[in-house]
Scaffold this motif. Structure first.
Motif, PDB file in Angstrom:
ATOM      1  N   ARG A 448      65.388  38.803  -8.234  1.00  0.00           N
ATOM      2  CA  ARG A 448      63.854  39.274  -7.749  1.00  0.00           C
ATOM      3  C   ARG A 448      63.000  39.147  -8.766  1.00  0.00           C
ATOM      4  NH1 ARG A 448      66.687  42.975  -4.600  1.00  0.00           N
ATOM      5  NH2 ARG A 448      65.697  44.703  -5.855  1.00  0.00           N
ATOM      6  N   ILE A 449      63.133  39.988 -10.027  1.00  0.00           N
ATOM      7  CA  ILE A 449      62.160  39.836 -11.186  1.00  0.00           C
ATOM      8  C   ILE A 449      61.893  38.696 -11.662  1.00  0.00           C
ATOM      9  CG2 ILE A 449      61.840  40.645 -13.621  1.00  0.00           C
ATOM     10  CD1 ILE A 449      63.695  43.114 -12.761  1.00  0.00           C
ATOM     11  N   LEU A 450      62.985  37.674 -11.832  1.00  0.00           N
ATOM     12  CA  LEU A 450      62.914  36.377 -12.561  1.00  0.00           C
ATOM     13  C   LEU A 450      62.371  35.315 -11.281  1.00  0.00           C
ATOM     14  CD1 LEU A 450      66.020  36.216 -14.645  1.00  0.00           C
ATOM     15  CD2 LEU A 450      63.610  36.513 -15.349  1.00  0.00           C
ATOM     16  N   ASN A 451      62.209  35.843 -10.183  1.00  0.00           N
ATOM     17  CA  ASN A 451      61.621  34.893  -9.157  1.00  0.00           C
ATOM     18  C   ASN A 451      62.334  33.599  -8.785  1.00  0.00           C
ATOM     19  OD1 ASN A 451      59.700  34.479  -7.044  1.00  0.00           O
ATOM     20  ND2 ASN A 451      58.464  33.221  -8.204  1.00  0.00           N
ATOM     21  N   MET A 452      63.801  33.772  -8.867  1.00  0.00           N
ATOM     22  CA  MET A 452      64.734  32.795  -8.365  1.00  0.00           C
ATOM     23  C   MET A 452      65.868  33.447  -7.514  1.00  0.00           C
ATOM     24  SD  MET A 452      66.982  32.394 -11.951  1.00  0.00           S
ATOM     25  CE  MET A 452      65.612  32.101 -13.000  1.00  0.00           C
ATOM     26  N   ASP A 453      66.341  32.399  -6.749  1.00  0.00           N
ATOM     27  CA  ASP A 453      67.413  33.051  -5.753  1.00  0.00           C
ATOM     28  C   ASP A 453      68.778  33.070  -6.539  1.00  0.00           C
ATOM     29  OD1 ASP A 453      68.972  30.325  -5.947  1.00  0.00           O
ATOM     30  OD2 ASP A 453      67.547  29.303  -4.816  1.00  0.00           O
ATOM     31  N   ARG A 454      69.678  34.049  -5.900  1.00  0.00           N
ATOM     32  CA  ARG A 454      70.663  34.234  -6.661  1.00  0.00           C
ATOM     33  C   ARG A 454      71.495  33.225  -7.006  1.00  0.00           C
ATOM     34  NH1 ARG A 454      73.362  39.255  -3.156  1.00  0.00           N
ATOM     35  NH2 ARG A 454      74.916  39.225  -4.816  1.00  0.00           N
ATOM     36  N   LYS A 455      71.782  32.146  -6.259  1.00  0.00           N
ATOM     37  CA  LYS A 455      72.405  30.897  -6.704  1.00  0.00           C
ATOM     38  C   LYS A 455      72.003  30.256  -8.060  1.00  0.00           C
ATOM     39  CE  LYS A 455      74.001  26.529  -4.909  1.00  0.00           C
ATOM     40  NZ  LYS A 455      74.026  25.521  -3.863  1.00  0.00           N
ATOM     41  N   THR A 456      70.623  30.272  -8.063  1.00  0.00           N
ATOM     42  CA  THR A 456      70.190  29.639  -9.408  1.00  0.00           C
ATOM     43  C   THR A 456      70.359  30.575 -10.672  1.00  0.00           C
ATOM     44  OG1 THR A 456      68.272  28.596  -8.033  1.00  0.00           O
ATOM     45  CG2 THR A 456      67.877  28.771 -10.562  1.00  0.00           C
ATOM     46  N   LEU A 457      70.359  31.814 -10.360  1.00  0.00           N
ATOM     47  CA  LEU A 457      70.723  32.787 -11.189  1.00  0.00           C
ATOM     48  C   LEU A 457      72.131  32.781 -11.864  1.00  0.00           C
ATOM     49  CD1 LEU A 457      69.915  35.126 -13.198  1.00  0.00           C
ATOM     50  CD2 LEU A 457      70.527  36.658 -11.385  1.00  0.00           C
ATOM     51  N   TYR A 458      73.117  32.543 -10.946  1.00  0.00           N
ATOM     52  CA  TYR A 458      74.456  32.559 -11.177  1.00  0.00           C
ATOM     53  C   TYR A 458      74.755  31.189 -12.010  1.00  0.00           C
ATOM     54  CZ  TYR A 458      75.284  36.320  -8.068  1.00  0.00           C
ATOM     55  OH  TYR A 458      75.462  37.597  -7.085  1.00  0.00           O
ATOM     56  N   SER A 459      74.074  30.140 -11.667  1.00  0.00           N
ATOM     57  CA  SER A 459      74.080  28.978 -12.369  1.00  0.00           C
ATOM     58  C   SER A 459      73.990  29.109 -13.677  1.00  0.00           C
ATOM     59  CB  SER A 459      73.308  27.956 -11.516  1.00  0.00           C
ATOM     60  OG  SER A 459      73.598  26.470 -12.397  1.00  0.00           O
ATOM     61  N   LYS A 460      72.589  29.428 -14.093  1.00  0.00           N
ATOM     62  CA  LYS A 460      72.177  29.717 -15.177  1.00  0.00           C
ATOM     63  C   LYS A 460      72.985  30.597 -16.080  1.00  0.00           C
ATOM     64  CE  LYS A 460      67.249  28.311 -14.129  1.00  0.00           C
ATOM     65  NZ  LYS A 460      67.315  27.202 -14.837  1.00  0.00           N
ATOM     66  N   MET A 461      73.387  31.945 -15.377  1.00  0.00           N
ATOM     67  CA  MET A 461      74.328  32.789 -16.068  1.00  0.00           C
ATOM     68  C   MET A 461      75.429  31.914 -16.651  1.00  0.00           C
ATOM     69  SD  MET A 461      73.928  36.112 -13.894  1.00  0.00           S
ATOM     70  CE  MET A 461      75.363  36.851 -15.033  1.00  0.00           C
ATOM     71  N   GLU A 462      76.038  31.166 -15.969  1.00  0.00           N
ATOM     72  CA  GLU A 462      77.263  30.534 -16.455  1.00  0.00           C
ATOM     73  C   GLU A 462      76.795  29.546 -17.338  1.00  0.00           C
ATOM     74  OE1 GLU A 462      80.644  27.542 -14.071  1.00  0.00           O
ATOM     75  OE2 GLU A 462      79.047  28.524 -13.060  1.00  0.00           O
ATOM     76  N   LYS A 463      75.875  28.713 -17.095  1.00  0.00           N
ATOM     77  CA  LYS A 463      75.370  27.779 -18.425  1.00  0.00           C
ATOM     78  C   LYS A 463      75.117  28.507 -19.508  1.00  0.00           C
ATOM     79  CE  LYS A 463      71.444  24.901 -19.245  1.00  0.00           C
ATOM     80  NZ  LYS A 463      69.994  24.348 -18.902  1.00  0.00           N
ATOM     81  N   TYR A 464      74.555  29.580 -19.554  1.00  0.00           N
ATOM     82  CA  TYR A 464      74.192  30.112 -20.813  1.00  0.00           C
ATOM     83  C   TYR A 464      75.309  31.236 -21.397  1.00  0.00           C
ATOM     84  CZ  TYR A 464      69.440  28.443 -20.099  1.00  0.00           C
ATOM     85  OH  TYR A 464      68.569  27.600 -19.675  1.00  0.00           O
TER      86      TYR A 464
END
Length: 467
Positions: A448-464
């Protein structure tokens, strides 16, 4: 009686707005949270949702995206503080009908509610089997303002150059810079001008229905497909299809779009018949598609197919010479829509307009003028009809800083795209890590804070590697 759902956590404010709307002939239900609103919408039918942007368990933006995917015919008005202006503009790109700023002016609220419900009654819902005629409803042929600044003249020269060809065009630019107006201008000057111009906001298309909207479907292709549907590509035969916010299309739809461009044929969802198409494609985005293609979110081959010719829509802060032309155009539009006869702006208002940097660009200017016309009782728009944020020192300093940063970057030698991408990735990783730490790895709150959906957040967390 029209049914309205008001989502506002300030109970006093909510009661005042509810009472006002009920006195004007509307039935109003209220709730205070996103979750409560979703449960209410799941069991009752509403013509309009009015939602505050800041809510206890989420944001009005989240409710907007959810409601548009579930109930696309229901209009949404966002209530926001003026400091949230950029968020509000993004919300409109996601399908909100309009935004209004606090403190709410009753006349402005009532006019916006009436306008949204009137628009709803004339617009087909997304699942409709009839093609949506979006060409004239969003951009009138006479609405384009060429402008007289050097950058505006350069843009017009490039439009005149590419319009007679059948090249695919990619229009780049910040939110609110008039990318659709530029695209319509290309169509009006092309050999296809007598054909349809169909504008599609890819960011507002429900993910599961995007393929059906663009390419159509056959009866029984999926649950809810009760009849054959003609998609936008087929409806645009002989004309132009404008794909706004192209970067929001899912990877699967990107594959279908690439095939349509290469083969000049489409296949309806659930069908096996090849249908010839005859359309020119103009796409627009405020995203960096090169970075997205490097990240695997946008197909590089599709990017090159769309990018046969590139145009850059100009931010309003870089074309102040054209401000008077745009302001006059929007003043006339607002007079027509609101039944007013405001003749112009006072010198003090012009000074404010020229000093402000317009982060929301043309869309922000249009909305401010519409609001000012509504509030103006005399012959000229005065300072009191403008949001105070336009001329308060704090907002001026922020705007000046934004503009100066932009100019300094323009005057320096730009790094290579590879350097940009490296810096972007590094900063994004650091930001996500910081917010995760601050929220104690609460992923819902972080998204919510980053203004992205959870699926996108999970994808970026995995990527980084941030798990």
């Amino acid at each position: 009686m029209k049914q309205i759902l008001l989502v506002e956590d300030d109970l006093t404010y909510s009661r005042i707005v509810k009472t006002f709307l009920e006195k004007n002939g509307y039935a109003v239900e209220t709730c205070v949270k996103v979750k409560d609103a979703q449960q209410t919408l799941a069991t009752n039918s509403y013509d309009l949702i009015i939602a505050d942007f800041r809510l206890p368990d989420g944001t009005g933006m989240e409710l907007l995206q959810w409601s548009k995917s579930k109930f696309p015919a229901t209009q949404v008005i966002l209530i926001t503080h003026y400091s949230d202006i950029r968020i509000a503009i993004k919300a409109m790109k996601l399908g909100a009908f309009e935004y209004i700023t606090k403190p709410i002016n009753p006349d402005e609220l009532l006019a916006t509610v009436k306008e949204s419900l009137s628009a709803k009654s004339t617009e087909p819902s997304i699942p409709s089997s009839k093609p949506q005629k979006t060409s004239e409803s969003k951009v009138a042929k006479s609405s384009y303002v060429v402008g007289s600044s050097a950058e505006a003249e350069k843009l017009e020269k490039h439009i005149q150059l590419v319009a007679p060809t059948d090249l695919s065009v990619l229009v780049l630019g910040e939110t609110g810079t008039g990318k659709e107006f530029v695209s319509r201008r290309i169509h009006d000057l092309s050999t296809r001008k007598d054909g349809p111009f169909i504008a599609i906001d890819c960011g507002a298309l429900p993910r599961e229905l995007a393929g059906s909207e663009l390419f159509g479907h056959v009866k029984g292709a999926f649950t809810g497909a009760l009849d054959h549907k003609t998609g936008h590509f087929e409806s645009a035969k002989g004309g132009t299809i404008f794909l706004d916010e192209i970067g929001n299309l899912s990877y699967e739809v990107q594959i279908q779009l690439l095939r349509a461009i290469q083969e000049r044929t489409i296949r309806k969802i659930g069908g096996n018949k090849e249908i010839q198409i005859d359309v020119r494609i103009i796409a627009a985005t405020n995203d960096n598609l090169i970075i997205q293609s490097g990240d695997g979110h946008f197909r590089e081959d599709l990017y090159h197919r769309l990018n046969e010719f590139t145009l850059q829509a100009i931010p309003l802060r870089r074309r102040k010479e054209d401000l008077e032309d745009f302001a006059q155009q929007f003043l006339e539009e607002s007079n027509d829509r609101l039944g007013k006869n405001v003749g112009g702006f006072t010198p003090e208002v012009w000074e404010i307009f020229l000093a402000y940097d317009w982060p929301g660009n043309l869309r922000e200017l249009r909305n401010i003028i519409k609001r000012a016309v509504l509030l103006t009782a005399g012959g000229l728009v005065e300072k009191d009809a403008l949001p105070s944020d336009l001329y308060e020192p704090s907002s001026q300093m922020a705007s000046a800083s934004f503009g100066n940063t932009s100019n300094s970057v323009m005057n320096e030698e730009l790094p290579s795209p590879k350097d940009y991408k490296s810096k972007w990735v590094e900063q994004e990783k650091e930001l996500i890590q910081k917010v995760l730490n601050d929220t104690k790895f609460n992923k819902s709150k972080t998204a919510r804070i980053l203004n992205m959906d959870r699926k996108t957040l999970y994808s970026k967390m995995e990527k980084y590697g941030l798990d």
